[in-house]
Design a protein around this motif. Structure first.
Motif, PDB file in Angstrom:
ATOM      1  N   ARG A 147       0.834  -1.211   0.000  1.00  0.00           N
ATOM      2  CA  ARG A 147       0.000   0.000   0.000  1.00  0.00           C
ATOM      3  C   ARG A 147       0.864   1.254   0.000  1.00  0.00           C
ATOM      4  N   SER A 152      -1.846   1.560  -3.117  1.00  0.00           N
ATOM      5  CA  SER A 152      -2.941   0.633  -3.407  1.00  0.00           C
ATOM      6  C   SER A 152      -3.956   0.664  -2.268  1.00  0.00           C
ATOM      7  N   THR A 190      -3.006  -1.890  -9.896  1.00  0.00           N
ATOM      8  CA  THR A 190      -3.016  -0.560  -9.292  1.00  0.00           C
ATOM      9  C   THR A 190      -2.270   0.438 -10.158  1.00  0.00           C
ATOM     10  N   VAL A 196     -10.135  -1.248  -8.643  1.00  0.00           N
ATOM     11  CA  VAL A 196      -9.798  -2.297  -7.693  1.00  0.00           C
ATOM     12  C   VAL A 196     -10.660  -2.145  -6.446  1.00  0.00           C
TER      13      VAL A 196
END
Length: 389
Positions: A147, A152, A190, A196
């Motif tokens: 992340r 993400s 991503t 997503v």
């Protein structure tokens, strides 16, 4: 209408000797398709099973595709390429995921999401279903790194149950053959700007009597390695620039004489190490820069920035050569001036400290100039290759 067009959903399971649990997984998936009214198929990507898994799959109405290249990622890539559905939901064939409860995935896929991840931490992890090392360290840490590096939204990078738009996934050109395939799918989706999302997923203890194929430390390292290598900005660019600036500034300051901080003194011995740090940092910076240029020229879908695009337009074999030669000549000029001064003194004994303090920046400039020229030449090689294609 072709077979592929008429099938909405492929439920894909990678398989390597899953005879104990494969039948129940297929039956749950088939039951879901019947109950939901979805036109679909159950697809088994077999990776060389020797326990009769292929026959079990066929007996329970699944389609089997043989994937010769070994590895979790290889099996799934082969399965995705062979799938006939517009959407694919993949999951392990060890009965740890419930293939009879896929409504959340289908709903998000029909809404236009291109990758729908299961989240086991939101859906629930039954006792004994996940080793403590994975639950409290491996998955949370690797997901946090993913992340942070790639911005993400996914909070469970490694959930084995996930759905996606087949054409969108094929367009990402997934490559990894091992367990790191799970991270590659999320990262490339991503970076490519795909829609997503996550849905809660329950994880229960698998039904196998044998140990899992997953190897905690080996596969954890492969995930981490992939995340770092796919983010040259954090692995090379930022550390490289930091090291280069610290080394360069320190080398220049010590060129004027010793520096004392508190009770600690820094002199030409420290200057040598700082110059080496500057060289290593500059090399890391060049590597990150050239890697990103290569990736974008080759069509990898990675984020672009205006600053980088402006810099890229100014970088060429010629500009690199000019800058590199100028740096090298400045360093060489300093070295020549030292030689002239030494000759003027009759080649007598030199004062070591003063001589070294000037010689180190001279050598540093020549090394940086050489690196810049070679970086420009490498960029030229890339350009020649692109013209041939």
């Amino acid at each position: 209408m072709t077979i592929t067009d008429s099938i909405e959903l492929s439920i894909l399971m990678p398989c390597l000797n899953e005879a104990e649990t494969l039948a129940i997984c297929i039956d749950k998936a088939q039951g879901y398709l019947r109950r939901s009214g979805i036109i679909g198929e159950v697809l088994i990507a077999d990776n060389g099973s020797t326990d009769g898994s292929q026959q079990i799959a066929e007996d329970h109405g699944a389609r089997v595709v043989d994937v010769a290249e070994k590895g979790y990622g290889s099996a799934l890539i082969g399965g995705i390429e062979s799938a006939r559905g517009a959407y694919v939901i993949m999951g392990d064939a060890d009965d740890s995921y419930d293939f009879s409860e896929l409504d959340g995935f289908v709903e998000r896929l029909r809404a236009g999401d291109e990758l729908v991840m299961g989240n086991r931490f939101r859906g629930g992890i039954e006792p004994g279903a996940m080793p403590p090392l994975h639950k409290y360290l491996g998955n949370p840490v690797l997901s946090w790194i993913g992340r942070s590096l790639f911005r993400s939204p996914i909070k469970d990078f490694h959930c084995g149950l996930r759905g996606f738009n087949r054409q969108s996934m094929l367009a990402l050109h997934l490559q990894t053959s091992g367990m790191e395939f799970a991270s590659e799918m999320v990262v490339k989706s991503t970076l490519g700007g795909s829609r997503v999302s996550e849905v809660p997923t329950t994880l229960k203890k698998d039904g196998r009597s044998r140990p899992p194929h997953l190897r905690s430390w080996r596969d954890g390292w492969r995930h981490l390695r992939f995340l770092l290598i796919f983010s040259p900005r954090w692995l090379f660019l930022i550390p490289g620039i930091s090291a280069f600036l610290i080394g360069l500034v320190g080398t220049v300051l010590l060129g004027f004489g010793p520096v004392v901080v508190g009770e600690v003194g820094f002199t030409y011995s420290s200057q040598i190490y700082l110059a080496a740090l500057a060289v290593v940092g500059y090399q890391a910076f060049l590597f990150a820069l050239l890697t990103k240029i290569y990736a974008q020229h080759e069509g990898f879908r990675i984020p672009r920035s205006r600053n980088f695009e402006r810099l890229e337009k100014r970088i060429s074999l010629e500009s690199g050569a000019i800058v590199g030669v100028v740096l090298f000549l400045i360093g060489l000029g300093i070295a020549v001036s030292q030689l002239i001064g030494w000759a003027a003194g009759g080649y007598g004994e030199l004062e070591a400290g003063a001589t070294v303090r000037v010689a180190i920046p001279s050598a540093l400039l020549m090394m940086l100039g050489s690196q810049t020229v070679m970086g420009g030449l490498f960029l030229g090689v890339l350009s020649v290759g692109l013209k041939r294609r």
